[in-house]
Motif scaffolding. Structure first.
Motif, mmCIF file in Angstrom:
data_model
loop_
_atom_site.group_PDB
_atom_site.id
_atom_site.type_symbol
_atom_site.label_atom_id
_atom_site.label_comp_id
_atom_site.label_asym_id
_atom_site.label_seq_id
_atom_site.Cartn_x
_atom_site.Cartn_y
_atom_site.Cartn_z
ATOM 1 N N ILE A 30 -7.560 -31.588 -76.569
ATOM 2 C CA ILE A 30 -6.691 -32.657 -76.081
ATOM 3 C C ILE A 30 -5.613 -31.988 -75.243
ATOM 4 C CG2 ILE A 30 -5.126 -34.529 -76.751
ATOM 5 C CD1 ILE A 30 -6.527 -34.591 -79.489
ATOM 6 N N PHE A 43 -4.798 -38.603 -71.561
ATOM 7 C CA PHE A 43 -4.332 -39.972 -71.831
ATOM 8 C C PHE A 43 -3.151 -40.278 -70.925
ATOM 9 C CE2 PHE A 43 -0.473 -38.574 -73.983
ATOM 10 C CZ PHE A 43 -0.805 -37.256 -74.236
ATOM 11 N N SER A 84 -1.128 -44.544 -76.274
ATOM 12 C CA SER A 84 -0.409 -43.705 -77.247
ATOM 13 C C SER A 84 -0.859 -44.014 -78.671
ATOM 14 C CB SER A 84 1.107 -43.885 -77.100
ATOM 15 O OG SER A 84 1.457 -45.241 -77.297
ATOM 16 N N VAL A 85 -1.156 -45.284 -78.916
ATOM 17 C CA VAL A 85 -1.639 -45.670 -80.246
ATOM 18 C C VAL A 85 -3.074 -45.158 -80.450
ATOM 19 C CG1 VAL A 85 -2.242 -47.619 -81.733
ATOM 20 C CG2 VAL A 85 -0.115 -47.658 -80.392
ATOM 21 N N LEU A 87 -4.287 -42.583 -79.131
ATOM 22 C CA LEU A 87 -4.187 -41.139 -79.333
ATOM 23 C C LEU A 87 -3.815 -40.810 -80.783
ATOM 24 C CD1 LEU A 87 -4.319 -38.449 -77.738
ATOM 25 C CD2 LEU A 87 -1.834 -38.608 -77.568
ATOM 26 N N VAL A 88 -2.898 -41.598 -81.360
ATOM 27 C CA VAL A 88 -2.538 -41.387 -82.770
ATOM 28 C C VAL A 88 -3.792 -41.525 -83.633
ATOM 29 C CG1 VAL A 88 -1.266 -42.331 -84.732
ATOM 30 C CG2 VAL A 88 -0.130 -42.051 -82.517
ATOM 31 N N CYS A 91 -5.808 -38.390 -83.205
ATOM 32 C CA CYS A 91 -5.166 -37.210 -83.806
ATOM 33 C C CYS A 91 -5.210 -37.280 -85.330
ATOM 34 C CB CYS A 91 -3.721 -37.089 -83.327
ATOM 35 S SG CYS A 91 -3.597 -36.622 -81.587
ATOM 36 N N THR A 92 -5.096 -38.479 -85.853
ATOM 37 C CA THR A 92 -5.152 -38.625 -87.309
ATOM 38 C C THR A 92 -6.529 -38.184 -87.807
ATOM 39 O OG1 THR A 92 -3.566 -40.408 -87.193
ATOM 40 C CG2 THR A 92 -4.902 -40.283 -89.189
ATOM 41 N N VAL A 94 -8.432 -35.988 -86.233
ATOM 42 C CA VAL A 94 -8.510 -34.530 -86.062
ATOM 43 C C VAL A 94 -7.735 -33.816 -87.179
ATOM 44 C CG1 VAL A 94 -7.857 -32.603 -84.573
ATOM 45 C CG2 VAL A 94 -8.794 -34.708 -83.570
ATOM 46 N N ILE C 194 4.831 -48.291 -84.401
ATOM 47 C CA ILE C 194 3.709 -49.233 -84.379
ATOM 48 C C ILE C 194 3.925 -50.257 -85.488
ATOM 49 C CG2 ILE C 194 1.211 -49.493 -84.653
ATOM 50 C CD1 ILE C 194 0.898 -46.560 -83.780
ATOM 51 N N PRO C 202 -0.029 -36.847 -85.582
ATOM 52 C CA PRO C 202 -0.386 -35.555 -86.189
ATOM 53 C C PRO C 202 -0.144 -34.415 -85.214
ATOM 54 C CG PRO C 202 -2.048 -37.204 -86.674
ATOM 55 C CD PRO C 202 -1.132 -37.822 -85.658
ATOM 56 N N LEU C 204 -1.252 -30.978 -84.069
ATOM 57 C CA LEU C 204 -2.529 -30.268 -84.181
ATOM 58 C C LEU C 204 -2.507 -28.880 -83.554
ATOM 59 C CD1 LEU C 204 -4.671 -33.348 -83.178
ATOM 60 C CD2 LEU C 204 -4.019 -32.635 -85.471
#
Lengths: 349, 349, 349
Positions: A30, A43, A84-85, A87-88, A91-92, A94, C194, C202, C204
């Motif tokens: 990323i 993103f 952005s959401v 992406l969260v 990432c969560t 990952v 959110i 997160p 990373l």
């Protein structure tokens, strides 16, 4: 860390509404639009980077649903509600690779008082210490050399990273995450000046950390004189923050690094405290107030305030004064000139 | 924590001169006048809360000897010299319940160099490390995972809380209390710029902590370049404070949270340093000086000074300037107007 | 600590060009010119102390080659290129006595994952924890209760003092020295708001510490959101400093105590950041810039800048404004007076 997701897996995780283009690349990393390379996902999180979408080398790009533009060959656009959401979400997913759920169990080197019952779902890492009467919740993880004092209570799904100290009688509710070196329940700084010396006022209260609180590395939270120091649910505290005794912080606040909150101050819900800001004691900071970095707060703040400076003023006024302050050399010169004109009686005015 | 004292026990502990009224309640807690409930003890520590005495629900109230007024039914007034001092006496008694004297002995998991002699009265908790040549005093308590380096000396009746580090050759005298995570004897920040690089100036001195000093969680005290960094007897240091190499602090000072004192600065007795204040290096702060929170001190301070601001000014001057500073927009407008009047030759002046 | 060097040994260590006078004393200590006693070595590090050379009681004095003056009887002058550099050479030699090279080996109480290979030249002290996949370099020393997380890499000749935490995947190159309590790789402070809550973004990435970096006690360095937080070779960081996620610091910088650098800011080579200074996020600080203590930086800085104040201005301008600021009471009075003169129509102007 290196990822390993197919474009289809990504589209599923981020809940894409629509796609444009196509890629055969496996997503390995990323990166921001400008630094991404083939195999990366990027993103559009901030509209100001829109021009970079056309030239990014990312293989997969998360974009808002109303984005106008076509991908380059071998590039996949995933259209989502809010990048952005999305992406969260990714990432969560990952994060589970970076921090895999530890196997439950108690490390052989942990030192646990005989009366303490550790749930079968919990993980107690090496060299942790748990004193008598303490309670450890389900799936809670003491990573390594954490200390949990006498009758302290740690709720479910908490994560205490290496070197955390939770002193006697303090309480963590559920899903609390403490970064390395956090101290919960150090003595409040209270002394009474008696006969030429500072006599200690013993600090007999505790600290209560509500659900979903996260506290940054080496931050310190003092126990109350009596009663409680409280951190409300959902509040996030950064590194090296000082929370003094009897402070009460509401829900969903953000307290940035190196900020300090003095004794008995109340911070209501949704307040944001900037880095290195300092709040004096016995104040009330109203709901949703914003305190800029390095600000000094010496009086109560109304809900929704936005303040800056030390001592603080409303943000816009402080900014305006900072502009004028730069013009002080000119102002002194102007007043000198006015005076010199007024002092010459013969001068035309 | 819940208390359990009869009114007669309380009267004895606080050394009450006289009583008014009576209660059959056992004292279970301590609370402020406005929040106290039946079974609580409260106190009039600050005259501004006097009106709250008449309406408090506390079962026992500590009051100054000259207090005029009668208790409610079922309420006991205890008249004392100074309620805040009486409260300290009570809290000190309660503190023994919160922190009972630990049983002497050495935990099986402590790692102690063979040549170190631990007094029979001392308590060395789990996972503590004591290196060769170190000295541990009578009744001293290393709570858990404390580190005491080579030839360091810890006096009598000290208490090192979890995770404290005292490095080689540093000295703690008697009754020193270090909160969790304190570091004594980290290297001073000294470098010499040689051939385009910062070469380390080795830090060869140590730190001396005199009697009755208390240091807050995660504070750091650097060892001297040579000679000593010194904290004088009775001085109290809050959390996250930085004391640089070769600093000498006098007796009975208060250093509030997140303050920083730069190298080789001398702070004389009875000085108060506010939270987040910063002192430059090689200064002398005179006896009894007071430094407000977030203040920046760049020059010596006379004894008894009271300063504020960054760079600091005398407190009253700084406060006055802060008031005028808010009026800068108005001042600029006024000067504009004066100039425009002076520039119109035909205008009456 | 007490030294034990003959004058001839000292002359050799400091690479003296010439000598004047003679002494039979063994050098037992190092002290400033004014505090030195017989048996001490002293030095002229700063020209302002020149008058003290004539009266110092030191037995050996390091002086610049062009120093004019003769020693007292029983006193030895050593003439060197640069006394401060000569002193570093001597102190470096003394440091080996304070911190003797530890015997290689693994303490019996260390907890090391079975797959980790410890070089025969490394020293792993008591109660250290090393997780699976981690790499430890040659001659590296984990002093006591250090934590090295999963797949973290520690290079050669590193020294991790008591209580250091290096979390998973972080990288230390060679000759890195971490003072007690340092945390490398805590989570960056990133949340997305959110549905009325701060959802964690997160973190990373990891942290990369290049060669010859030194980090002070209890400082905290956050792992990157993705990619890396980087500290360049030769940079020195003081105590209680906060480095946020994705910060990139260049080579040979000095970051003084309690400074804080916010997320994604880039600091180029040879920058000096004063104590308690704060840098906002997403900035670039140009090569060689100097930032005074307690300064607040809210915008990019050009290479070679020197700034002060919060928000910061060029150093000389800020100093000038601070002088004028003190004269604000007088300026307001002057403007009052001008206005009152202008308001009296009959007054001569």
């Amino acid at each position: 860390m290196e990822l390993n997701f197919t474009p289809a897996e990504i589209a599923d995780i981020v809940q894409a509404h629509a796609t444009r283009g196509n890629t055969h690349e496996i997503v390995r990393g990323i990166a921001s639009l400008s630094t991404a390379r083939t195999g990366d996902l990027s993103f559009l999180g901030n509209p100001k980077y829109k021009p970079e979408v056309a030239t990014t080398a990312a293989s997969v790009v998360l974009l808002p649903a109303d984005y106008v533009g076509e991908p380059n060959p071998g590039q996949l656009f995933l259209l989502v509600d809010k990048p952005s959401v999305a992406l969260v979400r990714l990432c969560t997913r990952v994060e589970r690779l970076l921090w895999p759920t530890p196997a439950p169990g108690i490390h052989a080197t942990a030192v646990i008082a005989p009366d303490v019952k550790i749930p079968a779902s919990a993980t107690i890492g090496p060299l942790c210490i748990i004193e008598s009467g303490a309670r450890i919740g389900e799936r809670t993880h003491l990573q390594a050399r954490a200390f949990v004092g006498r009758t302290a209570q740690i709720g479910d799904d908490c994560w205490l990273m290496p070197g955390v100290t939770v002193t006697a009688e303090c309480v963590l509710k559920n899903r609390v995450r403490l970064q390395a070196g956090v101290v919960i329940g150090s003595d409040g700084f209270g002394y009474e000046f008696i006969a030429g010396r500072h006599e200690k006022v013993p600090q007999l209260g505790n600290v209560i950390i509500e659900d979903d609180v996260e506290i940054g590395a080496n931050s310190t939270l003092d126990r109350a004189r009596f009663s409680q120091t409280v951190i409300g649910a959902g509040t996030k505290i950064d590194n090296l923050v000082q929370i003094a005794h009897n402070v009460v912080i509401g829900q969903h606040c953000l307290i940035c690094a190196q900020a300090g909150i003095s004794g008995s101050t109340t911070v209501e819900d949704f307040v944001v405290v900037g880095g290195q800001a300092g709040l004096a004691g016995h104040l009330t900071v109203g709901k949703g107030a914003k305190i800029d970095g390095q600000t000094g707060v010496n009086s109560d703040l109304d809900p929704g305030s936005f303040v800056k400076g030390s001592p603080c003023l409303p943000y816009n006024l402080e900014q305006r004064i900072n502009v004028l302050r730069k013009r002080l050399p000119d102002l002194f010169r102007r007043v000198d000139e006015i005076e010199s004109r007024l002092e010459k009686p013969s001068a035309p005015v």
